[in-house]
Scaffold this motif. Structure first.
Motif, PDB file in Angstrom:
ATOM      1  N   LEU A   1       0.506  -1.603  -0.252  1.00 20.91           N
ATOM      2  CA  LEU A   1      -0.377  -0.261   0.276  1.00 20.91           C
ATOM      3  C   LEU A   1       0.521   1.330   0.569  1.00 20.91           C
ATOM      4  CD1 LEU A   1      -3.143   0.983   0.230  1.00 20.91           C
ATOM      5  CD2 LEU A   1      -2.808   1.023   2.971  1.00 20.91           C
ATOM      6  N   GLU A   2       0.307   2.096  -0.767  1.00 23.03           N
ATOM      7  CA  GLU A   2       1.011   3.597  -1.080  1.00 23.03           C
ATOM      8  C   GLU A   2      -0.386   4.620  -1.277  1.00 23.03           C
ATOM      9  OE1 GLU A   2       3.664   6.272  -3.800  1.00 23.03           O
ATOM     10  OE2 GLU A   2       2.048   5.168  -4.554  1.00 23.03           O
ATOM     11  N   ALA A   3       0.166   5.173   0.035  1.00 22.24           N
ATOM     12  CA  ALA A   3      -1.054   5.441   0.907  1.00 22.24           C
ATOM     13  C   ALA A   3      -1.083   7.545   0.611  1.00 22.24           C
ATOM     14  CB  ALA A   3      -2.406   5.561   2.025  1.00 22.24           C
ATOM     15  N   GLN A   4      -1.423   8.106  -0.044  1.00 24.67           N
ATOM     16  CA  GLN A   4      -0.822  10.105  -0.288  1.00 24.67           C
ATOM     17  C   GLN A   4      -0.895  10.092   1.300  1.00 24.67           C
ATOM     18  OE1 GLN A   4      -3.465   8.553  -2.299  1.00 24.67           O
ATOM     19  NE2 GLN A   4      -3.051   9.268  -4.747  1.00 24.67           N
ATOM     20  N   PRO A   5       0.287  11.217   1.190  1.00 22.73           N
ATOM     21  CA  PRO A   5      -0.547  11.886   2.263  1.00 22.73           C
ATOM     22  C   PRO A   5      -1.166  13.484   2.829  1.00 22.73           C
ATOM     23  CG  PRO A   5       1.976  12.841   1.658  1.00 22.73           C
ATOM     24  CD  PRO A   5       0.903  11.600   0.595  1.00 22.73           C
ATOM     25  N   TRP A   6      -1.762  13.805   3.665  1.00 22.72           N
ATOM     26  CA  TRP A   6      -2.841  14.951   3.382  1.00 22.72           C
ATOM     27  C   TRP A   6      -2.250  15.775   2.726  1.00 22.72           C
ATOM     28  CZ3 TRP A   6      -8.074  14.084   4.617  1.00 22.72           C
ATOM     29  CH2 TRP A   6      -7.782  15.475   4.719  1.00 22.72           C
ATOM     30  N   LYS A   7      -0.757  16.252   2.663  1.00 25.42           N
ATOM     31  CA  LYS A   7      -0.887  17.373   1.948  1.00 25.42           C
ATOM     32  C   LYS A   7      -1.452  18.018  -0.030  1.00 25.42           C
ATOM     33  CE  LYS A   7       3.932  16.111   1.028  1.00 25.42           C
ATOM     34  NZ  LYS A   7       5.344  16.314   1.236  1.00 25.42           N
ATOM     35  N   CYS A   8      -1.248  16.304   0.025  1.00 24.96           N
ATOM     36  CA  CYS A   8      -1.667  16.034  -1.773  1.00 24.96           C
ATOM     37  C   CYS A   8      -2.983  16.182  -1.807  1.00 24.96           C
ATOM     38  CB  CYS A   8      -1.321  14.554  -1.722  1.00 24.96           C
ATOM     39  SG  CYS A   8       0.402  14.107  -1.917  1.00 24.96           S
ATOM     40  N   TYR A   9      -4.305  15.888  -0.499  1.00 23.48           N
ATOM     41  CA  TYR A   9      -4.957  16.523  -0.578  1.00 23.48           C
ATOM     42  C   TYR A   9      -5.606  17.555  -1.264  1.00 23.48           C
ATOM     43  CZ  TYR A   9      -7.293  11.829   1.531  1.00 23.48           C
ATOM     44  OH  TYR A   9      -7.269  10.073   1.845  1.00 23.48           O
TER      45      TYR A   9
ATOM     46  N   ALA B   1      -4.666   4.386   7.674  1.00 23.34           N
ATOM     47  CA  ALA B   1      -4.253   3.536   6.650  1.00 23.34           C
ATOM     48  C   ALA B   1      -4.153   1.904   7.463  1.00 23.34           C
ATOM     49  CB  ALA B   1      -4.448   2.887   5.114  1.00 23.34           C
ATOM     50  N   ARG B   2      -3.143   1.711   8.326  1.00 21.93           N
ATOM     51  CA  ARG B   2      -2.303   1.170   9.079  1.00 21.93           C
ATOM     52  C   ARG B   2      -3.512   0.478   9.854  1.00 21.93           C
ATOM     53  NH1 ARG B   2      -1.187  -0.299  13.771  1.00 21.93           N
ATOM     54  NH2 ARG B   2      -1.405   1.353  14.639  1.00 21.93           N
ATOM     55  N   HIS B   3      -3.757   1.711  11.056  1.00 22.97           N
ATOM     56  CA  HIS B   3      -4.743   1.322  12.043  1.00 22.97           C
ATOM     57  C   HIS B   3      -5.918   0.533  12.223  1.00 22.97           C
ATOM     58  CE1 HIS B   3      -7.746   2.586  15.043  1.00 22.97           C
ATOM     59  NE2 HIS B   3      -7.059   2.275  16.162  1.00 22.97           N
TER      60      HIS B   3
ATOM     61  N   LEU C   1      -6.710  -1.147   9.167  1.00 23.08           N
ATOM     62  CA  LEU C   1      -5.953  -2.389   8.141  1.00 23.08           C
ATOM     63  C   LEU C   1      -5.469  -3.852   9.403  1.00 23.08           C
ATOM     64  CD1 LEU C   1      -4.397  -1.923   4.880  1.00 23.08           C
ATOM     65  CD2 LEU C   1      -6.207  -3.033   5.501  1.00 23.08           C
ATOM     66  N   SER C   2      -5.108  -3.328  10.586  1.00 25.61           N
ATOM     67  CA  SER C   2      -4.888  -3.944  11.604  1.00 25.61           C
ATOM     68  C   SER C   2      -5.399  -4.006  12.987  1.00 25.61           C
ATOM     69  CB  SER C   2      -3.571  -3.028  12.339  1.00 25.61           C
ATOM     70  OG  SER C   2      -2.392  -3.098  11.699  1.00 25.61           O
ATOM     71  N   ASN C   3      -7.061  -3.326  12.998  1.00 28.32           N
ATOM     72  CA  ASN C   3      -7.837  -3.357  14.723  1.00 28.32           C
ATOM     73  C   ASN C   3      -9.391  -4.020  13.223  1.00 28.32           C
ATOM     74  OD1 ASN C   3      -6.193  -1.654  16.251  1.00 28.32           O
ATOM     75  ND2 ASN C   3      -7.374  -0.257  16.154  1.00 28.32           N
ATOM     76  N   ASN C   4      -9.442  -4.316  11.873  1.00 34.51           N
ATOM     77  CA  ASN C   4     -10.811  -4.046  11.502  1.00 34.51           C
ATOM     78  C   ASN C   4     -10.447  -5.152  10.444  1.00 34.51           C
ATOM     79  OD1 ASN C   4     -12.026  -2.324  12.901  1.00 34.51           O
ATOM     80  ND2 ASN C   4     -11.079  -0.087  11.772  1.00 34.51           N
ATOM     81  N   CYS C   5      -9.163  -5.306   9.900  1.00 35.30           N
ATOM     82  CA  CYS C   5      -9.595  -5.787   8.297  1.00 35.30           C
ATOM     83  C   CYS C   5      -8.537  -7.255   9.121  1.00 35.30           C
ATOM     84  CB  CYS C   5      -8.892  -4.875   7.480  1.00 35.30           C
ATOM     85  SG  CYS C   5      -9.681  -3.708   6.690  1.00 35.30           S
ATOM     86  N   GLY C   6      -7.962  -7.940  10.038  1.00 37.85           N
ATOM     87  CA  GLY C   6      -7.139  -9.006  10.352  1.00 37.85           C
ATOM     88  C   GLY C   6      -6.072  -8.732   9.359  1.00 37.85           C
ATOM     89  N   MET C   7      -5.343  -7.010   9.613  1.00 32.41           N
ATOM     90  CA  MET C   7      -4.184  -8.111   9.047  1.00 32.41           C
ATOM     91  C   MET C   7      -3.214  -6.918   9.723  1.00 32.41           C
ATOM     92  SD  MET C   7      -4.443  -6.833   4.422  1.00 32.41           S
ATOM     93  CE  MET C   7      -3.295  -8.224   3.962  1.00 32.41           C
ATOM     94  N   GLU C   8      -1.429  -6.684   9.143  1.00 31.54           N
ATOM     95  CA  GLU C   8      -0.721  -6.747  10.038  1.00 31.54           C
ATOM     96  C   GLU C   8       0.622  -6.350   9.289  1.00 31.54           C
ATOM     97  OE1 GLU C   8       0.811  -9.663  12.574  1.00 31.54           O
ATOM     98  OE2 GLU C   8       1.884 -10.641  10.670  1.00 31.54           O
ATOM     99  N   LEU C   9       1.061  -5.062   9.811  1.00 33.51           N
ATOM    100  CA  LEU C   9       1.994  -4.655   8.871  1.00 33.51           C
ATOM    101  C   LEU C   9       3.689  -5.842   9.145  1.00 33.51           C
ATOM    102  CD1 LEU C   9       3.102  -2.036   7.704  1.00 33.51           C
ATOM    103  CD2 LEU C   9       4.063  -0.801  10.215  1.00 33.51           C
ATOM    104  N   MET C  10       3.841  -5.811   7.940  1.00 36.79           N
ATOM    105  CA  MET C  10       4.942  -6.901   8.139  1.00 36.79           C
ATOM    106  C   MET C  10       6.174  -5.831   7.502  1.00 36.79           C
ATOM    107  SD  MET C  10       5.516  -9.930   5.413  1.00 36.79           S
ATOM    108  CE  MET C  10       6.777 -10.131   4.966  1.00 36.79           C
ATOM    109  N   GLN C  11       6.431  -4.903   6.644  1.00 40.09           N
ATOM    110  CA  GLN C  11       7.051  -4.338   6.517  1.00 40.09           C
ATOM    111  C   GLN C  11       7.055  -3.092   6.131  1.00 40.09           C
ATOM    112  OE1 GLN C  11      10.040  -6.606   4.234  1.00 40.09           O
ATOM    113  NE2 GLN C  11      11.726  -4.980   3.949  1.00 40.09           N
ATOM    114  N   SER C  12       8.232  -1.931   5.740  1.00 40.90           N
ATOM    115  CA  SER C  12       8.326  -0.955   5.085  1.00 40.90           C
ATOM    116  C   SER C  12       9.430  -0.750   4.346  1.00 40.90           C
ATOM    117  CB  SER C  12       8.303   0.644   6.522  1.00 40.90           C
ATOM    118  OG  SER C  12       8.029   1.492   5.556  1.00 40.90           O
ATOM    119  N   PHE C  13       9.394  -0.451   2.913  1.00 39.84           N
ATOM    120  CA  PHE C  13      10.200  -0.527   2.404  1.00 39.84           C
ATOM    121  C   PHE C  13      10.597   1.116   1.845  1.00 39.84           C
ATOM    122  CE2 PHE C  13       8.132  -4.000   0.682  1.00 39.84           C
ATOM    123  CZ  PHE C  13       8.518  -4.845   1.189  1.00 39.84           C
ATOM    124  N   GLY C  14      10.495   1.903   2.981  1.00 40.83           N
ATOM    125  CA  GLY C  14      10.989   3.440   2.849  1.00 40.83           C
ATOM    126  C   GLY C  14      10.087   3.826   2.114  1.00 40.83           C
ATOM    127  N   SER C  15      10.535   5.561   1.581  1.00 42.44           N
ATOM    128  CA  SER C  15       9.610   6.277   0.909  1.00 42.44           C
ATOM    129  C   SER C  15      10.132   6.948  -0.461  1.00 42.44           C
ATOM    130  CB  SER C  15       9.690   8.057   1.734  1.00 42.44           C
ATOM    131  OG  SER C  15       8.838   7.548   3.194  1.00 42.44           O
TER     132      SER C  15
END
Length: 300
Positions: free
Chosen positions: A224-232, A263-265, A267-281
């Protein structure tokens, strides 16, 4: 004369141009007419270039369906962060068929580049050969999908379809049909890059959370790549500059701030997923996050 100077200050882009016109007016009105004609043509050309630049600028398309997206954000911006041995790291065997979904694939450039990137040593030999990796890309823009289909170098392994992921039942049926062709109910990997903001702006908080929940249900792993708020803010500003209607939901959004963390919150709390790794920015300061579906015993 004062009215003319005032007009120049308001209507011409640079004060130096105004001063030059006043000097010409004092010398010869015929010369002024010639200069005015040339300047008007130059101004029209500049305006056209400005509009063209706006159309090429991220945020100028209300659904993110830019016709030339990869000219200003080429695939390498993401692929340089994604390890080419990602599938092996996820413990998929060399002979195992792997099915990937590319969400919002635009004209398919990144889809094809990702396909090559993830299996550099065993690419199919020619368009009729078939390899172990299969990728389905979709976009809501049918013209972009037509371009992707027309330039697809691996039609046996890469498919492109027009699809609106926010249309729950219709998208579920189309994706389900594709997955059943491989005897699966989920994709091994879903890739969703720079799509979340457009769904959020056009469908509100409920639309964003629905998208994330749908992708979690469809995937074993989610990149997942979620655009930051400044992009909005930039997207809304560019629409206004083009004289278009603002995003209907923008001012009413309650989910704001750190969008990757939001998004992480969810996916983790409501969708049964967990953050495995960040590949940086990326060079655009957007995080690439890899999530995985939690084992049943780990779900609370």
């Amino acid at each position: 004369m004062s009215d003319f100077v005032m007009f120049c200050k308001v209507g011409l882009p640079h004060l130096r141009t105004c001063i030059s016109f006043v000097r010409v007016l004092r010398r010869d009105k015929n010369i002024l007419l010639v200069c005015w004609t040339r300047m008007a043509a130059d101004m029209c050309g500049s305006a056209a270039e400005d509009v063209s630049a706006e159309n090429e600028d991220p945020g100028a398309a209300p659904y993110g369906n830019f016709i030339n997206y990869y000219t200003f954000n080429p695939p390498e911006n993401r692929l340089s962060l994604i390890p080419s041995n990602l599938l092996q790291d996820l413990e998929y065997g060399a002979n195992e068929t792997v099915v990937i979904l590319d969400v919002g694939c635009n004209s398919g450039d990144l889809s094809v580049a990702l396909y090559k990137h993830l299996q550099p040593e065993c690419l199919p030999k020619g368009p009729t050969a078939e390899g172990r990796l299969h990728l389905l890309g979709f976009d809501l823009d049918e013209e972009l999908i037509h371009r992707a289909q027309s330039s697809n170098p691996y039609p046996r392994n890469i498919s492109f379809i027009p699809l609106d992921i926010t249309q729950d039942e219709a998208s579920r049926a189309q994706l389900g049909t594709y997955l059943r062709g491989f005897g699966r109910s989920t994709f091994h990997l879903c890739v969703c890059l720079a799509v979340t903001m457009w769904v959020h702006l056009n469908h509100g908080d409920e639309g964003l959370l629905g998208l994330l929940s749908r992708l979690a249900a469809l995937s074993d792993y989610l990149l997942l790549e979620a655009q930051p708020w400044k992009c909005y803010r930039s997207a809304a500003r560019r629409l206004r500059k083009l004289g278009r209607s603002d995003f209907e939901h923008f001012k009413m959004l309650q989910i704001r701030g750190d969008m990757a963390e939001n998004a992480r919150h969810h996916l983790s709390n409501n969708c049964g997923m967990e953050l495995m790794q960040s590949f940086g920015s990326t060079s655009w300061d957007r995080k690439l996050l890899l999530f995985r579906k939690r084992a049943e015993k780990d779900k609370s």
